[in-house]
Write an enzyme that holds these catalytic residues in place. Structure first.
Site, PDB file in Angstrom:
ATOM      1  N   HIS A 273       0.656  -1.090  -0.082  1.00  0.00           N
ATOM      2  CA  HIS A 273      -0.019   0.053   0.228  1.00  0.00           C
ATOM      3  C   HIS A 273       1.032   1.385  -0.115  1.00  0.00           C
ATOM      4  CE1 HIS A 273      -2.953   3.061   1.152  1.00  0.00           C
ATOM      5  NE2 HIS A 273      -3.981   2.027   1.007  1.00  0.00           N
TER       6      HIS A 273
ATOM      7  N   ARG B 287      -6.784  10.487   0.211  1.00  0.00           N
ATOM      8  CA  ARG B 287      -6.558  10.938  -1.253  1.00  0.00           C
ATOM      9  C   ARG B 287      -8.010  10.731  -1.934  1.00  0.00           C
ATOM     10  NH1 ARG B 287      -3.306   6.595  -3.320  1.00  0.00           N
ATOM     11  NH2 ARG B 287      -3.377   5.695  -1.555  1.00  0.00           N
TER      12      ARG B 287
END
Ligand code: FAD
Length: 639
Positions: A249, A269
């Protein structure tokens, strides 16, 4: 021989995360008796840690969304290595599974007009993740546990016994599966607290044990992710696929060292947070790969416009699939544009008002404040890649979750195929619900059709007991090995040599080192007695981690291309001939008497995608992934 507590069930589900609980509900709804076994506390699974949400094309945030778009996004994210049938079922059934959760009592965040809210996530064309702030997994687990309690209440009303059809065995670890001939006949394990042994006699086992992250030093995973289901399946004769594909990740915490690897949700995000290097540059615009050219915004203005209205602009490259973002961060740090602690900046503070951040990302705010003394409403976060998810897992029939061993089923992160070479964020929670249900159904039909039940013999029990007790009774010759030292050496090996960027000579070195670790494992020695003995538990977990790590390293060496979660420095491109190939791991038959046996890894052809699914993609896109021969039946060629 030590005493062994015995139980009989129609189905035994190993794992009480989302996949396991959904399988339990389904098997119980079919009238079967089910045991659910978990090595942690009931409710403490990785599912509970899931933050961002659950992907399902309900079309609430953009009504253009549909299962076909979700299917396309999933296949693109997996670089077309996915088991397309799983991706198809997943995309088609995920909305029903989310709505069904509401009937169990789930309370998702809402849109202003009262529908389930959906948020943006990497690789998803439309806002698609049903969520509860950044604590979605907690709601999933809470709801399914509540459903299980309601089923137990029904059972009480019918039989006078709450546990007549579902019984939870928490803090109980399964260490071996037992077979009668070629069929599953039971599962053997121990209570973590007392160290006492327990046997489940059952014709059907559903493995839902999650991932393998604890084989790595830097990981978002917690202590129970030791690849147990993967290893139990392998030792029982099942096959694993896609083991070379690990998801790093892009955004784990990098500082302070004690929390390195802890996840920073992609929801940051999704809600507008941007990645920046130390020069203040939003560098993701420089890393849009050729296969995604034209699909992502090329300027900051366009990316920001997409956040306001995702129909009028292309989406931000900050939300490229995770493998792309993780590699980009790696490059920036390597080029000397990383933060002092070896990460990059993730900035939400300059993008949203403080109140909005606190509302949308309460856990992230708390996590950074408590662990790093950073206030994310006024300062950027420092982030870098962390080992997060394993795409590889037990090879299963897509419709039923059946592994190649009769009576063995698998669902969730421990199964393989669905996500191909890279999973899209949010697609795990939906995977758990869709395939947890299907594995529960598959196991139920298998049990209902059995003419006679398989048996567990005293010899089977004696052997499983002897294996579990071996660390108390190491061989007299040779130096004793401490399980903590072995674990740390293995994690370092995997981190350094089978990490995010791989090279042939390093993979070969890793395999050699893992061989030495396997030999050292024969001398692993634990102190004390069986009652709560973490050293002993780790010694038994290590047996699984070593086996699974071997699969990852071997498959990574053989796959001479870069795709999704497998990046080879020496083979940096995708190779269309490899897209068609799965690497299948099995226990080496010459070696299956060993405590940690060797593995063989052999290529096998993927089943070609059905024509009508192939037709969902433009020919020009497929040409980036497929060989010319595979595309002769595409409608654009046939016409
Ligand atoms: P788990 O939920 O991990 O459950 C595994 C179970 O197996 C546990 O109960 C464990 O105790 C038990 N177990 C393991 N071995 C044994 C054994 N030998 N004997 C008995 N029991 C055993 N995915 C998304 O889709 N959206 C997100 O927003 C998201 N956020 C995430 C955030 C974090 C921090 C992490 C770590 C993951 C996130 N993921 C997310 C991924 C997702 O949470 C996991 O892939 C998923 O929850 C796995 O579910 P599972 O049911 O397969 O396994």
């Amino acid at each position: 021989m030590p005493e062994v507590e015995r139980h009989k069930y129609d189905v035994v589900v190993i794992g009480a995360g989302g996949a396991g609980l959904r399988a339990v509900i389904e098997a119980r709804e079919h009238g079967l008796s089910v045991a659910v076994v978990c090595k942690s506390l009931f409710g403490k699974a990785h599912t509970v840690m899931a933050e961002g949400g659950c992907a399902a094309s309900m079309g609430n945030a953009n009504e253009k969304d549909n299962w076909q778009t979700h299917f396309r996004d999933t296949m693109r994210g997996g670089k077309f290595l996915n088991n397309w049938r799983m991706a198809e079922l997943h995309a088609q059934e995920a909305p029903d599974r989310v709505w069904e959760l509401e009937t169990y009592g789930a309370l998702f965040d809402r849109t202003p007009d009262g529908r389930i809210s959906q948020r943006n996530f990497g690789g998803h064309t439309y806002p698609r993740l049903a969520h509860v702030g950044d604590r979605t997994g907690l709601e999933l687990i809470r709801t399914m546990q509540q459903k299980i309690v309601s089923l137990q209440q029904e059972d009480f009303a019918a039989t006078g016994d709450y546990e007549a059809r579902i019984k939870v065995f928490a803090e109980c670890t399964v260490s071996d599966l037992i077979k009668d001939g070629d069929r599953i006949s039971g599962a053997f394990g121990y209570w973590r607290e007392s160290g006492n042994f327990i046997l489940f006699e059952t014709p059907a086992v559903v493995l839902a044990t999650g991932g393998i992250g604890k084989s790595y030093k830097v990981t978002s995973n917690s202590w129970e992710y030791t690849g147990d289901g993967h290893a139990l399946a392998l030792r029982a004769g099942a096959t694993l696929i896609n083991m070379e594909f690990l998801q790093f990740h892009p955004t784990g915490m990098v500082w302070p060292p004690s929390v390195k690897g802890i996840l920073v949700t992609e929801g940051v995000r999704g809600d507008g947070g941007v990645l920046k290097n130390t020069e203040g540059k939003r560098f993701m615009f420089d890393y849009i790969p050729a296969v995604f050219k034209g699909q992502y915004a090329e300027t900051e203005e366009e990316a920001d416009q997409w956040l306001r209205d995702n129909d009028s602009a292309r989406r931000t490259p900050d939300l490229l699939p995770r493998d792309e973002v993780a590699r980009a961060i790696n490059e920036e740090v390597k080029a000397g544009r990383g933060t002092p602690h070896g990460g990059v900046y993730l900035d939400i503070a300059s993008r949203l008002p403080r109140e909005e951040i606190l509302k949308r990302l309460p856990s992230m705010h708390h996590q950074f404040k408590e662990l790093a003394d950073v206030d994310i409403t006024s300062e950027p976060m420092e982030v870098g890649p962390t080992c997060h998810y394993v795409m590889g897992g037990i090879e299963v029939d897509p419709d039923t979750g059946a592994a190649v061993v009769p009576g063995l089923f698998a669902a969730g992160e421990c199964s393989g195929g669905m996500h191909g070479s890279n999973r899209l964020g949010g697609n795990s929670l939906s995977d758990l619900l869709v395939f947890g249900r299907r594995a529960g159904l598959g196991a139920s039909s298998y049990v209902e059709q059995l003419a006679e039940r398989p048996r567990v013999t005293e010899d089977d029990i004696a052997e499983a007991t002897k294996t579990a007790l071996a660390p108390f009774d190491p061989p007299a010759e040779g130096a004793a090995e401490n399980p903590y030292t072995l674990h740390s050496d293995m994690q370092q090996t995997m981190n350094d040599l089978v990490g995010i960027i791989r090279k042939e000579h390093e993979l070969a070195e890793a395999i050699e080192k893992l061989g030495v670790l396997r030999e050292r494992y024969d001398h692993v020695t634990v102190e004390g007695k069986r009652p709560f003995n973490p050293g002993w538990h780790l010694a038994l977990d290590l047996r699984n981690m070593l086996l699974v790590s071997e699969c990852v390293a071997q498959a990574a060496l053989i796959r001479t291309e870069s795709r999704g979660g497998h990046t080879r420095d020496d083979h940096p491109k995708m190779d269309a001939d490899w897209r068609n190939k799965l690497l299948v791991c099995r226990v080496d038959p010459e070696d299956d008497a060993q405590t940690v046996p060797g593995v063989t890894v052999t290529p096998a052809d993927q089943l070609p995608m059905r024509d009508e699914l192939l037709a969902l993609f433009e020919l020009s896109e497929l040409e980036k992934y497929y060989t010319a021969a595979e595309l002769v039946k595409h409608p654009a060629q046939v016409a």
